[in-house]
Design an enzyme around this catalytic site. Structure first.
Site, short mmCIF file in Angstrom:
data_model
loop_
_atom_site.label_atom_id
_atom_site.label_comp_id
_atom_site.label_asym_id
_atom_site.label_seq_id
_atom_site.Cartn_x
_atom_site.Cartn_y
_atom_site.Cartn_z
N HIS A 137 0.82 -1.21 0.00
CA HIS A 137 0.00 0.00 0.00
C HIS A 137 0.86 1.27 0.00
O HIS A 137 0.32 2.36 0.01
CB HIS A 137 -0.88 -0.01 1.25
N ASP A 190 -5.56 -2.68 -2.38
CA ASP A 190 -4.30 -1.91 -2.33
C ASP A 190 -3.39 -2.20 -3.52
O ASP A 190 -3.80 -2.86 -4.48
CB ASP A 190 -3.57 -2.21 -1.02
N ASP A 245 -3.84 -7.44 -1.98
CA ASP A 245 -4.13 -8.36 -0.88
C ASP A 245 -4.95 -7.71 0.23
O ASP A 245 -5.52 -8.39 1.07
CB ASP A 245 -2.86 -9.03 -0.33
N ARG A 246 -5.02 -6.38 0.26
CA ARG A 246 -5.83 -5.73 1.30
C ARG A 246 -7.23 -5.40 0.78
O ARG A 246 -7.42 -5.28 -0.43
CB ARG A 246 -5.17 -4.42 1.74
N GLU A 267 -6.55 -9.77 9.69
CA GLU A 267 -5.78 -8.82 10.48
C GLU A 267 -6.46 -7.46 10.45
O GLU A 267 -7.16 -7.13 9.50
CB GLU A 267 -4.38 -8.67 9.90
N GLU A 268 -6.13 -6.68 11.48
CA GLU A 268 -6.68 -5.32 11.54
C GLU A 268 -6.20 -4.44 10.40
O GLU A 268 -6.83 -3.45 10.06
CB GLU A 268 -6.34 -4.68 12.89
N SER A 269 -5.06 -4.82 9.80
CA SER A 269 -4.46 -3.99 8.76
C SER A 269 -5.12 -4.24 7.39
O SER A 269 -4.43 -4.32 6.38
CB SER A 269 -2.97 -4.25 8.70
N LYS A 276 -3.39 -13.00 2.13
CA LYS A 276 -4.66 -12.31 2.27
C LYS A 276 -5.11 -11.92 0.87
O LYS A 276 -4.29 -11.80 -0.04
CB LYS A 276 -4.55 -11.12 3.20
C1 G16 Z 1 1.93 -6.61 5.73
C2 G16 Z 1 1.75 -7.97 6.30
C3 G16 Z 1 0.58 -7.99 7.25
C4 G16 Z 1 0.74 -6.91 8.30
C5 G16 Z 1 0.95 -5.57 7.64
C6 G16 Z 1 1.27 -4.45 8.63
O1 G16 Z 1 0.85 -6.29 4.91
O2 G16 Z 1 1.52 -8.93 5.29
O3 G16 Z 1 0.52 -9.26 7.82
O4 G16 Z 1 -0.38 -6.87 9.12
O5 G16 Z 1 2.04 -5.66 6.76
O6 G16 Z 1 2.46 -4.73 9.27
P1 G16 Z 1 3.15 -3.68 10.23
O7 G16 Z 1 2.14 -3.38 11.30
O8 G16 Z 1 4.36 -4.41 10.73
O9 G16 Z 1 3.47 -2.44 9.43
P2 G16 Z 1 1.06 -5.63 3.48
O10 G16 Z 1 -0.31 -5.49 2.92
O11 G16 Z 1 1.74 -4.31 3.76
O12 G16 Z 1 1.94 -6.57 2.75
#
Ligand code: G16
Length: 547
Positions: A117, A281, A285-286, A367-369, A380
């Protein structure tokens, strides 16, 4: 065709340590440091002893540097003896589609180029991640090996060959390697058709009974959403907005939240709002889910999908279990309890779900993210989550807001918010965590405002499948009446450090389910700020992002 292989000398870098999800850096770091990409790619390959003759899946989210980086990786993969390279046309593959292709083709693994993202472009971010043969992100034993190798690497292998034609679907043979450029969407779309009730969804969308707006944010999901939502399910043209992937995401920030998916949010809070609004995103995946004038938190989304999974063909037989990352709200725990299935709590990072999914211990996780997924792939999956919601909306005939409110009435509501202090000085961030750490022993049994601390610890996780232990995953403070504060440092930022504070409070009272989230959490937010001394130590007046 005989191919010349060159072995080129290089010098190691000390900082190629993968974070929560692969190696993410400023694009400039890749562009300005000689062999920065090559070193990391060769380090990955060096850790894969069985790569000779194997299949490797390659693609990316289309951001700036995606194509030239892929060309380099292709030449290196040829020189390292891979048998087949499967590449998404145009160099595009969403993260979940790559995961599916790895599984479907029994590939050794895959490389996805993305910084998720984070914005792209010469001033933005770039990233590279490796997924293993189950389709999931490389677990720590791999990423640690990549990092170790990257610190001692002295040479890399590259084939002397012309660039491959990334735009033409078909096969090209280079020495022992067959390079297959494939349509990035077809296999993924077939998988979605197996999981969801496409006939019913098509009827609802073509009749106009249900309407949708999907914001692809000029990132990789544009072609996927166009094909599935508009072409296959018959949503009217224009239902997918910002559908063309662009190297700089149209100057935007491809992060599906209320701040960055602005066009979509305005639409969903306006008079012409469709039934369902959604965004994904950079690498697909988001997901973010919206109803008319209504935002669904990712934690609530996971809980609601779990509670309604039986309405969806692919999950009709029930769920084996669910999992959430530790900072994610505990809304799904209550659903698991009601369903009589286990609920696992893992550290942040999708890679921790891999073993649970492989062992058949869970079906859904999130996940919350803004990440939700299931055992259909090992990542995801943004568009999958949107189709899941669409299927539930169509099957129940209820609006998004009604579905969520009904859910709260049944299970209670976990008010939940995340406050991010971005790009703070690394030493300050570490000092805050140390300070919190130092207070852990004294907290249990004491009062914090009107709450009593029932537990305070630094989260560690023992994987129930392989017994591996992961420590230092964030400070959590569990309170009574049921509430929780969590503090951790992000593992995905590329500038300084980001402190994340997660605040949660459970509310079972049916008369108090519709409060403003920040107001409902105000007292806990203040407690978190006081306890961590975040404002004093950072000199900031508040968080940079609130979700
Ligand atoms: C990645 C990981 C997720 C995680 C997120 C935020 O997502 O795949 O499992 O929740 O980062 O991580 P952090 O809190 O350490 O910044 P993505 O969508 O950025 O690949």
């Amino acid at each position: 065709m005989q191919i010349d292989i060159e072995v080129r000398k290089t010098t190691p870098y000390p900082d190629q340590k993968p974070g929560t999800s692969g190696l993410r850096k400023k694009t400039k770091v890749f562009l300005e440091n000689p062999n920065y990409l090559e070193n990391f790619v060769q380090s990955i390959f060096d850790c894969l002893p069985d790569r000779r003759g194997a299949t490797l899946v390659l693609g990316g989210d289309g951001r700036y540097f995606n194509r030239p980086a892929l060309q380099t990786i292709v030449k290196m993969a040829v020189a390292n003896g891979f048998g087949t390279l499967l590449i998404g046309q145009g160099g595009l593959l969403s993260t979940p589609a790559a995961s599916h292709l790895i599984r479907k083709n029994q590939a050794l693994g895959g490389i996805v180029l993305s910084a998720s993202h984070n914005p792209g472009g010469p001033e933005g971010d770039f990233g590279i991640k490796y997924n293993i043969d189950n389709g999931g992100p490389a677990p720590a034993r791999y990423t640690e090996a990549f990092f170790r190798r990257s610190r001692e690497i002295r040479e890399y292998r590259i084939a002397r060959m012309a660039d491959v034609d990334l735009d033409r679907i078909g096969e090209q043979v280079y020495g022992e390697t067959t390079v297959k450029v494939i349509d990035p969407v077809t296999d993924y779309a077939q998988l979605m058709a197996q999981l969801f009730d496409f006939d019913r969804m098509r009827r609802a969308l073509t009749s106009g009974a249900v309407t949708i707006c999907f914001d692809a944010m000029h990132a990789v999901t544009g072609p996927y959403a166009k094909r599935i939502l508009e072409e296959e399910l018959g949503a009217p043209p224009g239902s997918v907005i910002n559908a063309v992937p662009l190297e700089d995401f149209g100057g935007g920030h491809p992060d599906p939240n209320l701040t960055y998916a602005k066009t979509l949010v305005e639409k969903m809070y306006g008079p012409e709002a469709p039934t369902l609004g959604a965004a994904s995103d950079g690498d697909g995946d988001r997901n973010m889910i919206l109803g008319r004038g209504f935002f669904v938190t990712p934690s609530d989304s996971l809980a609601l999908l779990a509670a309604n999974a039986h309405r969806v063909p692919g999950y009709r037989d029930g769920l084996r279990g669910v999992a959430r990352s530790m900072p994610t709200s505990r809304a799904v725990d209550r659903v698991a309890e009601a369903l009589g299935i286990p609920c696992y709590e893992t550290p942040t990072g999708w890679k921790f779900f891999g073993n649970l999914l492989d062992a058949g211990k869970i079906t859904l996780c999130g996940e919350e993210s803004f990440g939700t997924g299931s055992d259909h792939v090992r990542e995801k999956d943004g568009l999958w989550a949107v189709l899941f919601w669409l299927n539930i909306v169509v099957a129940t005939g209820q609006s998004v807001a009604t579905l969520v409110r009904e859910h709260w009435r049944r299970f209670g509501r976990n008010y939940y918010s995340r406050h991010d202090y971005e790009a703070i000085d690394r030493a300050t961030a570490d000092a805050i965590m140390t300070h919190l750490h130092d207070r852990l022993a004294e907290l249990p049994g004491n009062r914090l405002g009107k709450f009593r601390v029932v537990q305070a610890d630094d989260f560690s996780y023992t994987d129930p499948v392989d017994g591996s232990v992961t420590t230092g995953q964030g400070i959590r403070i569990l309170l009574e009446p049921e509430a929780r504060l969590v503090f951790r440092l992000s593992g995905t930022g590329t500038e300084g450090a980001t402190l994340r504070i997660y605040i949660e409070r459970y509310q079972p009272d049916p008369a108090r389910l519709d409060l403003d989230t920040q107001a409902a959490l105000a007292e806990l937010i203040e407690l978190a700020e006081t306890l961590s001394e975040v404002k004093k130590r950072t000199g900031r007046s508040g968080p940079t992002v609130v979700t």
